[in-house]
Scaffold this motif. Structure first.
Motif, short mmCIF file in Angstrom:
data_model
loop_
_atom_site.label_atom_id
_atom_site.label_comp_id
_atom_site.label_asym_id
_atom_site.label_seq_id
_atom_site.Cartn_x
_atom_site.Cartn_y
_atom_site.Cartn_z
N ALA A 151 0.83 -1.21 0.00
CA ALA A 151 0.00 0.00 0.00
C ALA A 151 0.86 1.25 0.00
N LEU A 155 0.68 3.87 -3.11
CA LEU A 155 0.09 5.18 -2.90
C LEU A 155 1.10 6.32 -2.94
N ILE A 200 -6.95 -3.53 1.20
CA ILE A 200 -6.55 -3.37 -0.19
C ILE A 200 -7.69 -3.86 -1.07
N ASP A 224 -3.06 1.27 -10.75
CA ASP A 224 -3.15 2.62 -10.18
C ASP A 224 -4.54 2.94 -9.65
N GLN A 225 -5.44 1.98 -9.71
CA GLN A 225 -6.78 2.21 -9.17
C GLN A 225 -6.73 2.42 -7.67
N THR A 226 -7.49 3.36 -7.15
CA THR A 226 -7.59 3.61 -5.72
C THR A 226 -9.06 3.85 -5.36
N LYS A 228 -11.62 5.25 -1.67
CA LYS A 228 -11.65 5.80 -0.32
C LYS A 228 -12.29 4.80 0.63
N ASP A 235 -7.17 6.95 1.53
CA ASP A 235 -6.95 6.26 0.26
C ASP A 235 -6.63 4.79 0.49
N ALA A 237 -5.22 1.38 -1.64
CA ALA A 237 -4.61 0.88 -2.88
C ALA A 237 -5.40 -0.32 -3.39
N TYR A 238 -5.19 -0.64 -4.67
CA TYR A 238 -5.81 -1.80 -5.29
C TYR A 238 -4.73 -2.72 -5.83
#
Length: 255
Positions: A151, A155, A200, A224-226, A228, A235, A237-238
């Protein structure tokens, strides 16, 4: 609760702590590094219990001599020192509550914190490393990373150290408010009481219809997908999932 009973409760309490400390049970309560302190605490409690029991079992003559020397002996027994039945001093009844954690440690093996705790608390904020660059990942076909490390790199480093690499993450399945699966793990600062989840999001071939609290090992790549976290709006992370498999709960379930 008289002195003998107090000693027995202390002995049980210290023994329960030692039992948990010499097995993996303590890992469900505290971080691994606190094991020596738990052992020391258990030993101190057992030592105090033995001294208390020994004191309560001293010879009747010695106890009688001490009683005769008491300033209350000439005018009768003190209400605090004797209950009229030869039982001597009694501690507060609230002391019996000490039996509850003892029974919990001896008879119950609670599971580690899981999806319910993860859904109630906001995700841990992954911290950047500062001004320095993230170190390159070790060589290998698939690099195993902690969820916090992934993560943080995703991020705060925009995934530069993750791109083009297959990555392995281990955690348990929890569910987002929209029903999508997420990977989570509880992070401890000290003990389970301060546990917070790291979450995640999962895209790609994510494990669908897998029960919550199922431990899985996921192999995937950076995306790069995130999103909330709805609990505390930080944020998340994915990870784009390539494959996954169910695994046993790790010996150390917390991060």
């Amino acid at each position: 609760m008289n002195r003998l009973t107090q000693g027995v409760v202390l002995l049980l309490f210290g023994g329960a702590i030692l039992r948990a400390s010499f097995t993996d049970l303590y890992l469900r309560y505290v971080k691994e590094g606190l094991r020596p302190f738990l052992i020391a605490t258990g030993l101190l409690l057992v030592a105090a219990a033995v001294m208390t029991i020994w004191y309560s079992w001293r010879s009747p003559d010695e106890s009688s001599a001490e009683h005769d020397a008491s300033p209350h002996s000439s005018s009768g027994h003190s209400a605090v020192d004797d209950d009229g039945h030869g039982h001597g001093e009694h501690g507060p009844r609230v002391g019996w509550l000490l039996l509850l954690p003892v029974l919990g440690l001896l008879l119950v093996a609670p599971p580690a914190l899981g999806s319910y705790a993860a859904n109630q608390a906001g995700s841990v904020v992954a911290a950047p490393v500062g001004d320095s660059d993230y170190p390159p990942l070790p060589e290998g076909p698939a690099v195993e990373l902690s969820m916090i490390d992934y993560a943080s790199r995703a991020l705060f480093d925009a995934g530069r150290s993750l791109e083009g690499r297959d990555l392995k993450l281990v955690g348990f399945i929890t569910t987002a408010p929209d029903g999508a699966p997420m990977l989570a793990r509880i992070v401890l600062s000290c003990c389970a009481a301060d546990g917070r989840p790291i979450k995640i999001g999962l895209s790609g071939r994510a494990p669908i219809d897998v029960p919550a609290d199922t431990w899985v090992e996921i192999t995937g790549v950076y995306t790069d997908q995130t999103a909330k976290d709805p609990v505390n709006n930080v944020d998340m992370a994915y990870l784009e999932v390539k494959s996954w498999q169910e695994v046993p709960q790790p010996k150390q379930p917390y991060a």
